[in-house]
Design a protein around this motif. Structure first.
Motif, PDB file in Angstrom:
ATOM      1  N   GLU A  18       9.450   3.002   4.728  1.00  0.00           N
ATOM      2  CA  GLU A  18       9.947   3.734   3.565  1.00  0.00           C
ATOM      3  C   GLU A  18       8.801   4.436   2.852  1.00  0.00           C
ATOM      4  N   LYS A  19       7.687   3.731   2.669  1.00  0.00           N
ATOM      5  CA  LYS A  19       6.544   4.329   1.988  1.00  0.00           C
ATOM      6  C   LYS A  19       5.279   3.587   2.383  1.00  0.00           C
ATOM      7  N   VAL A  20       4.153   4.236   2.157  1.00  0.00           N
ATOM      8  CA  VAL A  20       2.843   3.647   2.421  1.00  0.00           C
ATOM      9  C   VAL A  20       2.036   3.710   1.136  1.00  0.00           C
ATOM     10  N   GLU A  21       1.514   2.560   0.724  1.00  0.00           N
ATOM     11  CA  GLU A  21       0.692   2.497  -0.477  1.00  0.00           C
ATOM     12  C   GLU A  21      -0.771   2.478  -0.062  1.00  0.00           C
ATOM     13  N   VAL A  22      -1.501   3.503  -0.465  1.00  0.00           N
ATOM     14  CA  VAL A  22      -2.933   3.596  -0.183  1.00  0.00           C
ATOM     15  C   VAL A  22      -3.674   3.054  -1.409  1.00  0.00           C
ATOM     16  N   ILE A  23      -4.239   1.872  -1.252  1.00  0.00           N
ATOM     17  CA  ILE A  23      -4.802   1.149  -2.395  1.00  0.00           C
ATOM     18  C   ILE A  23      -6.320   1.137  -2.242  1.00  0.00           C
ATOM     19  N   THR A  24      -6.963   2.148  -2.759  1.00  0.00           N
ATOM     20  CA  THR A  24      -8.420   2.245  -2.658  1.00  0.00           C
ATOM     21  C   THR A  24      -9.122   1.514  -3.793  1.00  0.00           C
ATOM     22  N   SER A  25      -8.374   1.201  -4.856  1.00  0.00           N
ATOM     23  CA  SER A  25      -8.938   0.422  -5.952  1.00  0.00           C
ATOM     24  C   SER A  25      -7.978  -0.724  -6.272  1.00  0.00           C
ATOM     25  N   PRO A  26      -7.917  -1.740  -5.388  1.00  0.00           N
ATOM     26  CA  PRO A  26      -6.907  -2.801  -5.540  1.00  0.00           C
ATOM     27  C   PRO A  26      -7.105  -3.594  -6.826  1.00  0.00           C
ATOM     28  N   SER A  27      -5.997  -3.933  -7.464  1.00  0.00           N
ATOM     29  CA  SER A  27      -6.064  -4.783  -8.643  1.00  0.00           C
ATOM     30  C   SER A  27      -6.208  -6.229  -8.208  1.00  0.00           C
ATOM     31  N   ALA A  28      -6.328  -7.131  -9.173  1.00  0.00           N
ATOM     32  CA  ALA A  28      -6.611  -8.535  -8.875  1.00  0.00           C
ATOM     33  C   ALA A  28      -5.442  -9.235  -8.205  1.00  0.00           C
ATOM     34  N   ARG A  29      -4.232  -8.650  -8.237  1.00  0.00           N
ATOM     35  CA  ARG A  29      -3.098  -9.313  -7.599  1.00  0.00           C
ATOM     36  C   ARG A  29      -3.244  -9.344  -6.077  1.00  0.00           C
ATOM     37  N   TYR A  30      -4.047  -8.428  -5.531  1.00  0.00           N
ATOM     38  CA  TYR A  30      -4.239  -8.386  -4.085  1.00  0.00           C
ATOM     39  C   TYR A  30      -5.435  -9.242  -3.685  1.00  0.00           C
ATOM     40  N   ASP A  31      -5.377  -9.835  -2.473  1.00  0.00           N
ATOM     41  CA  ASP A  31      -6.533 -10.586  -2.021  1.00  0.00           C
ATOM     42  C   ASP A  31      -7.707  -9.640  -1.838  1.00  0.00           C
ATOM     43  N   ALA A  32      -8.923 -10.186  -1.934  1.00  0.00           N
ATOM     44  CA  ALA A  32     -10.130  -9.361  -2.005  1.00  0.00           C
ATOM     45  C   ALA A  32     -10.624  -8.901  -0.644  1.00  0.00           C
ATOM     46  N   GLU A  33      -9.910  -9.231   0.427  1.00  0.00           N
ATOM     47  CA  GLU A  33     -10.334  -8.845   1.772  1.00  0.00           C
ATOM     48  C   GLU A  33     -10.196  -7.341   1.972  1.00  0.00           C
ATOM     49  N   GLY A  34     -11.176  -6.739   2.660  1.00  0.00           N
ATOM     50  CA  GLY A  34     -11.106  -5.323   2.989  1.00  0.00           C
ATOM     51  C   GLY A  34     -11.937  -4.473   2.055  1.00  0.00           C
ATOM     52  N   THR A  35     -13.182  -4.183   2.448  1.00  0.00           N
ATOM     53  CA  THR A  35     -14.060  -3.408   1.567  1.00  0.00           C
ATOM     54  C   THR A  35     -13.605  -1.959   1.437  1.00  0.00           C
ATOM     55  N   ALA A  36     -12.869  -1.448   2.440  1.00  0.00           N
ATOM     56  CA  ALA A  36     -12.375  -0.070   2.339  1.00  0.00           C
ATOM     57  C   ALA A  36     -11.169   0.019   1.417  1.00  0.00           C
ATOM     58  N   GLY A  37     -10.430  -1.083   1.280  1.00  0.00           N
ATOM     59  CA  GLY A  37      -9.222  -1.072   0.483  1.00  0.00           C
ATOM     60  C   GLY A  37      -8.066  -1.651   1.279  1.00  0.00           C
ATOM     61  N   ILE A  38      -6.842  -1.314   0.872  1.00  0.00           N
ATOM     62  CA  ILE A  38      -5.633  -1.912   1.432  1.00  0.00           C
ATOM     63  C   ILE A  38      -4.631  -0.816   1.772  1.00  0.00           C
ATOM     64  N   LEU A  39      -3.977  -0.974   2.912  1.00  0.00           N
ATOM     65  CA  LEU A  39      -2.799  -0.178   3.247  1.00  0.00           C
ATOM     66  C   LEU A  39      -1.599  -1.116   3.224  1.00  0.00           C
ATOM     67  N   ASN A  40      -0.681  -0.881   2.318  1.00  0.00           N
ATOM     68  CA  ASN A  40       0.529  -1.689   2.227  1.00  0.00           C
ATOM     69  C   ASN A  40       1.700  -0.879   2.752  1.00  0.00           C
ATOM     70  N   ILE A  41       2.259  -1.325   3.868  1.00  0.00           N
ATOM     71  CA  ILE A  41       3.383  -0.638   4.497  1.00  0.00           C
ATOM     72  C   ILE A  41       4.669  -1.266   3.976  1.00  0.00           C
ATOM     73  N   VAL A  42       5.454  -0.489   3.257  1.00  0.00           N
ATOM     74  CA  VAL A  42       6.713  -0.971   2.691  1.00  0.00           C
ATOM     75  C   VAL A  42       7.846  -0.520   3.603  1.00  0.00           C
TER      76      VAL A  42
END
Length: 830
Positions: free
Chosen positions: A207-231
């Protein structure tokens, strides 16, 4: 027919329930009928929803949807109801406290477009658009023709800031240390530390892809590049609905995916099942020169033939305990069987006995079975966002590889050089426990939560080599081992967000405890282990790390409608080494090139700053950002001599991951979405970055400076006869490391589609890598060898697809009431 019987049993309850409610013994069964049309055009509105809520028992709700002619016919019991007709993007038609004592025809109901919602309808239905939140960008995936019949991995390559290389490795802003999540959680759907599963699951599921280059504290800290959340898509339309997609292509490929959903106001049952077969030929070329050994030069020509069969299914049910709380349980299962053949022709020059040619074959069979069981609880205390969620999840993966390798001369004779049998079994178990609490306070919001992930991976690796003198296979002691790796991470976090006028902020702090534990089991003496890796390296280790990870995200909106804003983000992240980066025993893609893990590898840490700007006009949306990242103990792969040679005198080169000290990365990116007319849509993005690294290993300076860039462009044209044409182009500029230079990479995809069967069906054709140019070319130079190479994972392909939808809106507008704009649970919007 015998094989189909279990499937009939699975869908039988769904089919029966979809027929509508049975007569109610407490009262007479009646029917409420009518037709819904657009007030301005008079056109019937398909998939509009009739809602009947009992006046005496508000928890008793019934309803149905309109057909292709805008008509509805809903069975219910006689009584007093609050009736309403709803359609997303239109004003709701209401009939309060109506007493329906007999079957009633409500006649023709005209709905008027809600001007404030019109833009939102267009966004979800057709366009790929971007939303900017305090901690991420959300790309709502529109009708992307080039992903029809494609995989999730293919779809990600069309998302700005994201890169998928020829081997399927995913990077974000040029950095491959990106965390992949499915619906906000680590998942077997995304694979266990690899992206292989994403190359088997259908792109239509997104449905959507969240490109999280500045993740907030709710996300685990793994991934120095950031997070891709596939919804993934979640149908909200009442009733029984779904779709079936079939595809066929060249090189040989075929697949079918069915997505069915039964939703009432009390429960939602969903199932996605798919089968795929792919024959994916590829090729590679290596031209290596050596300063030592019997040969001056070795040229390798490789041909890959991969035959992959995969089946996946996801079955789940959501039960609405109350109007504000629900529990969802699901089970995901995937099985795949790969039969791969690699043929390698080696031409050797300068040998003591003259030039020679060898031929090497590797037949690999891989069986992979994985499943995941998930349980989710949600309690919305009120409509203002006061919420508690809890998740339990167990994942299991069992991967078995059996390889037969044979190499023999083809010139000047046909003597056998080497024959090997390789056995590799990887088993992985992962437990997830998570709880999140959200407390809104007027314009502010407080969040807190806990997440624990407990993961164990066991790799059993054995190599048997044919003794040419005795004709018997003998176990290779140096390549046989069993390695157990545990990664346990526990974290607590809290964050607070507030809004003052047009200014919003979100500050959070996350505390994580990481345990990395390795245990080596070998039936043989490994006293020479220190000589192979290093004197201070231990194969058995138990390392613990405790770290604080602060995050801060700021946003300022220049207008009330949010059409222009500037944002600033800061976060600290961690990059934990995966098991194959730590396993000390080598695995080989050839006799002369091996990859060996490093048990002494430590996590890397990064600090990242990101400054972004967004501006929307009526037909144009512009996004841009500049960023800086400093990473300490960064990972780097170096190639070095092992001091060993093959039986026929070719030096063996080892690739080894190390902590290379410090890396600085600078970059800027910009994206534009332009829709000048109804028949033309343009989408483009550009990213340029530079990174410099410093570090010395074994007396060699591996520091380097590198600049690179990548860009993508997409155009979509609506042609006559309801034909749509889309073109996607991608280019990645040249880049280099301390030892390797890689040339630029260009690819272009083309697609056409047409709706048929009263828009319930869609036929499409797409060409992946139209110019057959998506090849990686690189040059490696050291003081002991050079290598020129070209690698093409998958050749140009053609895919024809057909999709049929039943009781489901083509434009995916959601269902009754919409989805609140796709806001994630517990998300603070400035």
């Amino acid at each position: 027919m015998k094989n189909s019987f279990p499937l009939l049993l699975l869908f039988f309850p769904i089919i029966i329930l979809a027929q509508g409610p049975p007569p109610n013994a407490a009262g007479e069964t009646i029917n409420i009928t009518g037709q819904v049309i657009d007030q301005e055009t008079g056109e019937p509105l398909e998939y509009a929803t009739l809602v009947l809520q009992s006046v005496t028992d508000p928890n008793k709700i019934n309803g149905g949807i309109t057909d292709g002619k805008g008509r509805f016919d809903v069975g219910t019991t006689a009584g007093s109801y609050n009736a309403s007709v709803e359609y997303i993007g239109y004003q709701t038609y209401q009939v309060p406290q109506e007493n329906f004592s007999e079957s009633t025809d409500l006649g023709t109901i005209s709905l008027q477009i809600a001007a404030s919602e019109l833009e939102g309808v267009e966004v979800v239905g057709e366009k790929t658009t971007v939303e900017v939140r305090l901690d991420k960008k959300i790309y709502n995936i529109g009708k992307d023709l080039t992903t029809s019949g494609a995989t999730i991995s293919d779809a990600l390559n069309n998302v700005p800031s994201v890169n998928v290389d020829v081997e399927g490795a995913i990077s974000l802003r040029g950095n491959e240390n990106v965390r992949i999540l499915i619906n906000g959680k680590p998942s077997a759907l995304a694979g266990f530390g690899s992206t292989e599963a994403l190359r088997q699951l259908p792109a239509e599921a997104i449905e959507k892809v969240e490109v999280i280059t500045s993740p907030s504290a709710r996300y685990d800290a793994e991934g120095t590049a950031g997070i891709l959340n596939i919804v993934l898509r979640k149908e909200k339309t009442l009733g029984f609905n779904g779709s079936v997609t079939a595809n066929i292509g060249y090189p040989t490929r075929s697949g079918i995916t069915a997505n069915v959903n039964l939703r009432t106001d009390k429960y939602n049952i969903f199932n996605t099942t798919g089968y795929n077969y792919r024959d994916a030929p590829g090729n590679a070329f290596f031209d290596n020169t050596y300063t030592s050994g019997q040969f001056d030069r070795v040229i390798e020509d490789r041909i890959y033939n991969r035959r992959d069969k995969s089946f996946n299914t996801n079955l789940g049910a959501e039960y609405f305990i109350t109007e504000n709380s629900s529990v969802t349980g699901s089970i995901f299962y995937r099985t795949s069987k790969d039969d791969d053949l690699t043929e390698n022709t080696n031409r050797r020059f300068g040998g003591a006995e003259g030039n020679s040619t060898t031929f090497r074959t590797e037949e690999e069979g891989e069986d992979d079975d994985s499943y995941q069981i998930s349980l989710n609880y949600v309690n919305n205390f009120n409509d203002d966002g006061h919420k508690l969620t809890a998740d339990l999840q167990y994942s299991n993966d069992d991967e078995l590889k059996l390889s037969d390798i044979e190499e023999r001369f083809t010139q000047p004779n046909t003597d056998l050089i080497e024959m090997e049998d390789v056995f590799e079994n990887e088993k992985e178990n992962e437990y997830l426990i998570q709880a999140d609490y959200v407390l809104p306070m007027e314009d502010a919001q407080f969040e807190a939560g806990y997440r624990g992930t407990f993961e164990q991976e066991i790799t059993d690796y054995r190599v048997s080599t044919l003794n040419l003198d005795t004709g018997q296979f003998e176990l290779d002691e140096g390549l046989t081992n069993k390695f157990t790796f545990n990664e346990n991470v526990q974290a607590v976090y809290s964050q607070y967000g507030n809004k003052f006028g047009n200014f919003s902020f979100l500050f959070g702090l996350r505390l994580e405890h990481t345990q990395l534990k390795g245990e080596l089991e070998s039936p043989f003496d490994r006293s020479d282990f220190e000589e192979e890796i290093g004197e201070d390296v231990l194969a058995n280790f138990d390392k613990k790390y405790l770290g604080l990870f602060p995050t801060l995200n700021l946003i300022y909106e220049f207008d009330e409608e949010g059409r222009e804003n500037v944002s600033l983000g800061y976060n600290r992240r961690i990059n934990r080494p995966r098991s194959w980066y730590i396993n000390p025993f080598p695995s080989r893609s050839s006799r002369t090139n091996i990859f060996q893990g490093n048990p002494d590898l430590n996590p890397a840490f990064s600090n990242t700053f990101d400054l972004g700007y967004l501006k929307r006009w009526d037909k144009l949306t512009l996004t841009s950002s500049i960023y800086y990242q400093r990473e300490t103990e960064s990972f780097s792969r170096v190639q070095e001599q092992t001091g060993q040679e093959t039986s026929d005198g070719i030096p063996i080169i080892r690739s080894l991951p190390i902590n290379l000290a410090t890396e600085n990365r600078y970059g800027a990116e910009a994206g534009a979405m332009y829709n000048p007319t109804k028949w033309l849509r343009l989408n483009g993005s550009f990213n340029i970055y530079k990174f410099s690294s410093e570090g010395v290993y074994n007396g060699i300076d591996y520091g380097t400076d590198n600049s690179s860039w990548f860009a993508r462009f997409s155009s979509k044209v609506n042609l006559p006869a309801k034909i749509e044409w889309q073109t996607n182009a991608f280019y990645r500029g040249p880049r280099n490391t301390a030892q390797t230079e890689t040339k630029g990479l260009f690819g272009i995809n083309l697609a056409f589609s047409k709706d048929i069967l009263n828009d319930n069906g869609t036929v499409s054709m797409n060409v992946n890598d139209l110019l057959n140019s998506f090849k990686r070319e690189s040059f490696t130079q050291t003081d002991f060898f050079t290598s020129r190479s070209e690698f093409q994972w998958r050749q140009r392909s053609f895919v024809f697809s057909f999709t049929y939808r039943f009781n489901q809106p083509k434009k995916r507008n959601g269902g009754r009431g919409g989805d609140g704009g796709g806001q994630e649970e517990g998300e603070f919007e400035g």
